[in-house]
Design a protein around this motif. Sequence first.
Motif, PDB file in Angstrom:
ATOM      1  N   LEU A 189       0.799  -1.220   0.000  1.00  0.00           N
ATOM      2  CA  LEU A 189       0.000   0.000   0.000  1.00  0.00           C
ATOM      3  C   LEU A 189       0.833   1.273   0.000  1.00  0.00           C
ATOM      4  O   LEU A 189       0.359   2.326  -0.437  1.00  0.00           O
ATOM      5  CB  LEU A 189      -0.949  -0.005   1.199  1.00  0.00           C
ATOM      6  N   ARG A 190       2.079   1.193   0.442  1.00  0.00           N
ATOM      7  CA  ARG A 190       2.873   2.420   0.490  1.00  0.00           C
ATOM      8  C   ARG A 190       3.254   2.939  -0.892  1.00  0.00           C
ATOM      9  O   ARG A 190       3.655   4.099  -1.036  1.00  0.00           O
ATOM     10  CB  ARG A 190       4.120   2.230   1.357  1.00  0.00           C
ATOM     11  N   VAL A 191       3.116   2.100  -1.909  1.00  0.00           N
ATOM     12  CA  VAL A 191       3.373   2.547  -3.280  1.00  0.00           C
ATOM     13  C   VAL A 191       2.077   2.719  -4.067  1.00  0.00           C
ATOM     14  O   VAL A 191       2.104   2.945  -5.279  1.00  0.00           O
ATOM     15  CB  VAL A 191       4.315   1.562  -4.014  1.00  0.00           C
ATOM     16  N   ASP A 192       0.945   2.610  -3.378  1.00  0.00           N
ATOM     17  CA  ASP A 192      -0.354   2.777  -4.017  1.00  0.00           C
ATOM     18  C   ASP A 192      -0.774   4.237  -3.869  1.00  0.00           C
ATOM     19  O   ASP A 192      -0.962   4.724  -2.748  1.00  0.00           O
ATOM     20  CB  ASP A 192      -1.378   1.852  -3.342  1.00  0.00           C
ATOM     21  N   PRO A 193      -0.941   4.990  -4.960  1.00  0.00           N
ATOM     22  CA  PRO A 193      -1.268   6.421  -4.854  1.00  0.00           C
ATOM     23  C   PRO A 193      -2.623   6.698  -4.217  1.00  0.00           C
ATOM     24  O   PRO A 193      -2.901   7.838  -3.829  1.00  0.00           O
ATOM     25  CB  PRO A 193      -1.234   6.893  -6.314  1.00  0.00           C
ATOM     26  N   ALA A 194      -3.468   5.681  -4.090  1.00  0.00           N
ATOM     27  CA  ALA A 194      -4.775   5.879  -3.456  1.00  0.00           C
ATOM     28  C   ALA A 194      -4.688   5.907  -1.937  1.00  0.00           C
ATOM     29  O   ALA A 194      -5.675   6.213  -1.272  1.00  0.00           O
ATOM     30  CB  ALA A 194      -5.735   4.771  -3.896  1.00  0.00           C
ATOM     31  N   TRP A 195      -3.507   5.589  -1.399  1.00  0.00           N
ATOM     32  CA  TRP A 195      -3.348   5.478   0.040  1.00  0.00           C
ATOM     33  C   TRP A 195      -2.355   6.490   0.586  1.00  0.00           C
ATOM     34  O   TRP A 195      -1.334   6.797  -0.043  1.00  0.00           O
ATOM     35  CB  TRP A 195      -2.879   4.069   0.421  1.00  0.00           C
ATOM     36  N   GLU A 196      -2.657   6.970   1.798  1.00  0.00           N
ATOM     37  CA  GLU A 196      -1.729   7.760   2.600  1.00  0.00           C
ATOM     38  C   GLU A 196      -1.169   6.817   3.661  1.00  0.00           C
ATOM     39  O   GLU A 196      -1.922   6.280   4.477  1.00  0.00           O
ATOM     40  CB  GLU A 196      -2.489   8.918   3.253  1.00  0.00           C
ATOM     41  N   VAL A 197       0.130   6.583   3.644  1.00  0.00           N
ATOM     42  CA  VAL A 197       0.729   5.555   4.500  1.00  0.00           C
ATOM     43  C   VAL A 197       1.761   6.189   5.427  1.00  0.00           C
ATOM     44  O   VAL A 197       2.607   6.982   4.994  1.00  0.00           O
ATOM     45  CB  VAL A 197       1.382   4.442   3.646  1.00  0.00           C
ATOM     46  N   HIS A 198       1.681   5.831   6.704  1.00  0.00           N
ATOM     47  CA  HIS A 198       2.625   6.303   7.719  1.00  0.00           C
ATOM     48  C   HIS A 198       3.245   5.100   8.420  1.00  0.00           C
ATOM     49  O   HIS A 198       2.550   4.127   8.710  1.00  0.00           O
ATOM     50  CB  HIS A 198       1.910   7.164   8.766  1.00  0.00           C
ATOM     51  N   GLU A 199       4.516   5.188   8.710  1.00  0.00           N
ATOM     52  CA  GLU A 199       5.200   4.168   9.511  1.00  0.00           C
ATOM     53  C   GLU A 199       5.602   4.789  10.849  1.00  0.00           C
ATOM     54  O   GLU A 199       6.209   5.871  10.888  1.00  0.00           O
ATOM     55  CB  GLU A 199       6.437   3.649   8.793  1.00  0.00           C
ATOM     56  N   LEU A 200       5.257   4.113  11.935  1.00  0.00           N
ATOM     57  CA  LEU A 200       5.658   4.551  13.267  1.00  0.00           C
ATOM     58  C   LEU A 200       6.480   3.440  13.919  1.00  0.00           C
ATOM     59  O   LEU A 200       6.078   2.278  13.885  1.00  0.00           O
ATOM     60  CB  LEU A 200       4.434   4.855  14.128  1.00  0.00           C
ATOM     61  N   PRO A 201       7.609   3.785  14.532  1.00  0.00           N
ATOM     62  CA  PRO A 201       8.477   2.772  15.143  1.00  0.00           C
ATOM     63  C   PRO A 201       7.986   2.368  16.533  1.00  0.00           C
ATOM     64  O   PRO A 201       8.661   2.575  17.542  1.00  0.00           O
ATOM     65  CB  PRO A 201       9.830   3.472  15.198  1.00  0.00           C
ATOM     66  N   THR A 202       6.807   1.776  16.584  1.00  0.00           N
ATOM     67  CA  THR A 202       6.216   1.365  17.853  1.00  0.00           C
ATOM     68  C   THR A 202       5.780  -0.092  17.748  1.00  0.00           C
ATOM     69  O   THR A 202       5.759  -0.681  16.675  1.00  0.00           O
ATOM     70  CB  THR A 202       4.973   2.214  18.193  1.00  0.00           C
ATOM     71  N   ALA A 203       5.377  -0.646  18.886  1.00  0.00           N
ATOM     72  CA  ALA A 203       4.736  -1.954  18.894  1.00  0.00           C
ATOM     73  C   ALA A 203       3.268  -1.783  18.505  1.00  0.00           C
ATOM     74  O   ALA A 203       2.829  -0.701  18.103  1.00  0.00           O
ATOM     75  CB  ALA A 203       4.884  -2.615  20.257  1.00  0.00           C
ATOM     76  N   HIS A 204       2.501  -2.853  18.618  1.00  0.00           N
ATOM     77  CA  HIS A 204       1.189  -2.922  17.987  1.00  0.00           C
ATOM     78  C   HIS A 204       0.167  -1.912  18.519  1.00  0.00           C
ATOM     79  O   HIS A 204      -0.589  -1.327  17.741  1.00  0.00           O
ATOM     80  CB  HIS A 204       0.655  -4.348  18.158  1.00  0.00           C
ATOM     81  N   ASN A 205       0.127  -1.691  19.829  1.00  0.00           N
ATOM     82  CA  ASN A 205      -0.886  -0.801  20.404  1.00  0.00           C
ATOM     83  C   ASN A 205      -0.447   0.657  20.270  1.00  0.00           C
ATOM     84  O   ASN A 205      -0.060   1.315  21.237  1.00  0.00           O
ATOM     85  CB  ASN A 205      -1.154  -1.168  21.862  1.00  0.00           C
ATOM     86  N   VAL A 206      -0.556   1.152  19.055  1.00  0.00           N
ATOM     87  CA  VAL A 206      -0.050   2.480  18.710  1.00  0.00           C
ATOM     88  C   VAL A 206      -0.670   3.562  19.592  1.00  0.00           C
ATOM     89  O   VAL A 206       0.002   4.501  20.026  1.00  0.00           O
ATOM     90  CB  VAL A 206      -0.336   2.784  17.227  1.00  0.00           C
ATOM     91  N   MET A 207      -1.957   3.451  19.856  1.00  0.00           N
ATOM     92  CA  MET A 207      -2.648   4.493  20.617  1.00  0.00           C
ATOM     93  C   MET A 207      -2.137   4.618  22.044  1.00  0.00           C
ATOM     94  O   MET A 207      -2.268   5.669  22.671  1.00  0.00           O
ATOM     95  CB  MET A 207      -4.167   4.249  20.610  1.00  0.00           C
ATOM     96  N   LEU A 208      -1.528   3.554  22.568  1.00  0.00           N
ATOM     97  CA  LEU A 208      -0.967   3.580  23.909  1.00  0.00           C
ATOM     98  C   LEU A 208       0.516   3.933  23.897  1.00  0.00           C
ATOM     99  O   LEU A 208       1.015   4.550  24.842  1.00  0.00           O
ATOM    100  CB  LEU A 208      -1.153   2.212  24.587  1.00  0.00           C
ATOM    101  N   GLU A 209       1.224   3.554  22.854  1.00  0.00           N
ATOM    102  CA  GLU A 209       2.669   3.735  22.816  1.00  0.00           C
ATOM    103  C   GLU A 209       3.103   5.053  22.172  1.00  0.00           C
ATOM    104  O   GLU A 209       4.162   5.584  22.493  1.00  0.00           O
ATOM    105  CB  GLU A 209       3.316   2.568  22.064  1.00  0.00           C
ATOM    106  N   ALA A 210       2.316   5.557  21.238  1.00  0.00           N
ATOM    107  CA  ALA A 210       2.687   6.790  20.545  1.00  0.00           C
ATOM    108  C   ALA A 210       1.463   7.670  20.335  1.00  0.00           C
ATOM    109  O   ALA A 210       1.112   8.010  19.196  1.00  0.00           O
ATOM    110  CB  ALA A 210       3.360   6.459  19.217  1.00  0.00           C
ATOM    111  N   PRO A 211       0.779   8.056  21.424  1.00  0.00           N
ATOM    112  CA  PRO A 211      -0.477   8.811  21.267  1.00  0.00           C
ATOM    113  C   PRO A 211      -0.297  10.150  20.563  1.00  0.00           C
ATOM    114  O   PRO A 211      -1.164  10.548  19.774  1.00  0.00           O
ATOM    115  CB  PRO A 211      -0.983   8.974  22.704  1.00  0.00           C
ATOM    116  N   GLU A 212       0.794  10.854  20.834  1.00  0.00           N
ATOM    117  CA  GLU A 212       0.986  12.158  20.197  1.00  0.00           C
ATOM    118  C   GLU A 212       1.209  12.003  18.697  1.00  0.00           C
ATOM    119  O   GLU A 212       0.670  12.782  17.899  1.00  0.00           O
ATOM    120  CB  GLU A 212       2.164  12.891  20.847  1.00  0.00           C
ATOM    121  N   ASP A 213       1.992  11.017  18.298  1.00  0.00           N
ATOM    122  CA  ASP A 213       2.218  10.774  16.875  1.00  0.00           C
ATOM    123  C   ASP A 213       0.915  10.376  16.185  1.00  0.00           C
ATOM    124  O   ASP A 213       0.626  10.839  15.069  1.00  0.00           O
ATOM    125  CB  ASP A 213       3.252   9.670  16.672  1.00  0.00           C
TER     126      ASP A 213
END
Length: 220
Positions: A189-213
Motif C-alpha cells: 500500500l505504500r506505493v499505491d497512490p490511493a493510500w496515505e501511508v505512515h510508519e511509526l516505530p512502535t509496537a502494535h498498540n499504537v494508541m498507547l505507545e505513541a499517542p501524540e504521533d
Amino acid sequence: MTMTYVLLPGGWHGGWVWDEIAEGLRVHGHEAVAVTLDGLEEEPAPGSASANLDTHIDRALAALEACGPGPITLCGHSYAGFVVAGAADRSVRSIERLVFCDAFVPADGDSWWALANEQYRQRIITGAEADGRTVAPRIGADPRTRPHPVASFLQRLELGDGLDRVERRTLIYASAWEATPFRSQYERLRVDPAWEVHELPTAHNVMLEAPEDLLAILTK
C-alpha cells in the motif's frame, strides 16, 4: 472544521483503549466516539460470546448513524480493520476518511483467520480451548481485556462497492514488533497512490505507545 471520529478497538479490547486519543481529539475541537464491540463489554450481555463479524459491523453502523451532521473519520485498530471496511461499505452515512491503525485492510471474501500469521492462528486455537466460543486474553494483558468471540475471527467479510465512496484512506504501520502480520500489506500500500501511508516505530498498540504521533496523523 469539526470532525467526528468513530474509534474501533482491536481484539480483546474495549473502547477504553482509545481514551487518551479521544480526549486529545476533543482538545483539538473534534468529536470522538470510542466503540466497544459486542462481547468485549466490562459485563458482556448474555449471548454475546456468539457475536460475529456482522454483529460487530452492525455495532459500528449504529455508532455512525448516531453521529451528528458533519464529516466523519472511521478508525479501526488491528482486527477492527475488518469492521471498518464492512461498516464503510454498508453505511448510508458519508464517511470522509478511513484510518487503518496497524490494522488489516481486507478485500471481499477475506477473514481475519486467512490474513493472520501462524503465530496468531495458534493463539486463537489455544485461547479458545476453555469454551470453544471465545478466545481468552493473553496472560499479563490489561485486566480490562475480555475474551473475544471466536466467530468474528473466522467469518469471511462480504464487501460490495461501498468503499469506493471513501476518497481518503490512511494506513498506519507499526514497525517495531516482530510478530506483525502487516509487513507485506504495508509494502503493497505504500506505493499505491490511493493510500496515505505512515510508519511509526512502535509496537502494535499504537494508541498507547505513541499517542501524540497518532493524534498528529489523525488531525492532519
